[in-house]
Design an enzyme around this catalytic site. Sequence first.
Site, short mmCIF file in Angstrom:
data_model
loop_
_atom_site.label_atom_id
_atom_site.label_comp_id
_atom_site.label_asym_id
_atom_site.label_seq_id
_atom_site.Cartn_x
_atom_site.Cartn_y
_atom_site.Cartn_z
N HIS A 53 -16.26 30.52 1.31
CA HIS A 53 -15.19 31.29 0.66
C HIS A 53 -14.64 32.31 1.65
CE1 HIS A 53 -18.72 33.91 0.31
NE2 HIS A 53 -17.84 34.90 0.39
N HIS A 139 -12.50 35.46 6.97
CA HIS A 139 -13.36 34.47 7.61
C HIS A 139 -14.22 33.77 6.57
CE1 HIS A 139 -15.97 37.98 7.20
NE2 HIS A 139 -16.98 37.12 7.15
#
Length: 196
Positions: A53, A139
């Site tokens: 995620h 990220h």
Amino acid sequence: MNKNVRGSTIMKGNHYFFAVKLPSEAKKFIHQWVMTNKEHFPFKRWVHPEDYHITLAFLGDQEIEMLERAIAAVEKIAKEEKPFELTFHQLGTFGKATEPRIFWLDVKTCERLTGIQKNVYNQCIKLGFSLDKKPFRPHITLARKWGGTDPFQMNLLDLYSFRKSFSFSVNQIVLYETHLDQTPKYKEYHVFRLDA
């Protein structure tokens, strides 16, 4: 111990965070790279593919009332947003250069993503949440804690970088609930569709 409106139990130690949900094809793309290249990156803990995620705001351990306020605020944000596209970019690490604690894959700069994160973050601050003040660095965490017998070599990031470009559509934000004793560790507590 409290019951939330969705029937799950809030236990002391469960944390919550808002994140961009990656579609299954994006998770599969990352996982294929991991399975091919992980032997060159001896990190101690690799993230389960279902847990990939992009965090927007980490809320920590929270009471139901605060979570419901945050949900209402983010629901309004999501209704004003259209789906958008992200593209995987490059590998990187956080922590000590020779013994990184986080191994990640980021995405190319996207104003839509930055704008949504800013809105979610600011709304949570207004509601009284105490959030990390570090600049947003979108990220996907791939692994944690370097476990190699030799120091980590930064040139590995280029040597084994993703050779193919991959873009995907983002149409959901999720409030995740952590369950550190389970695999996968993150459960969907509330899903927000980008509906504009």
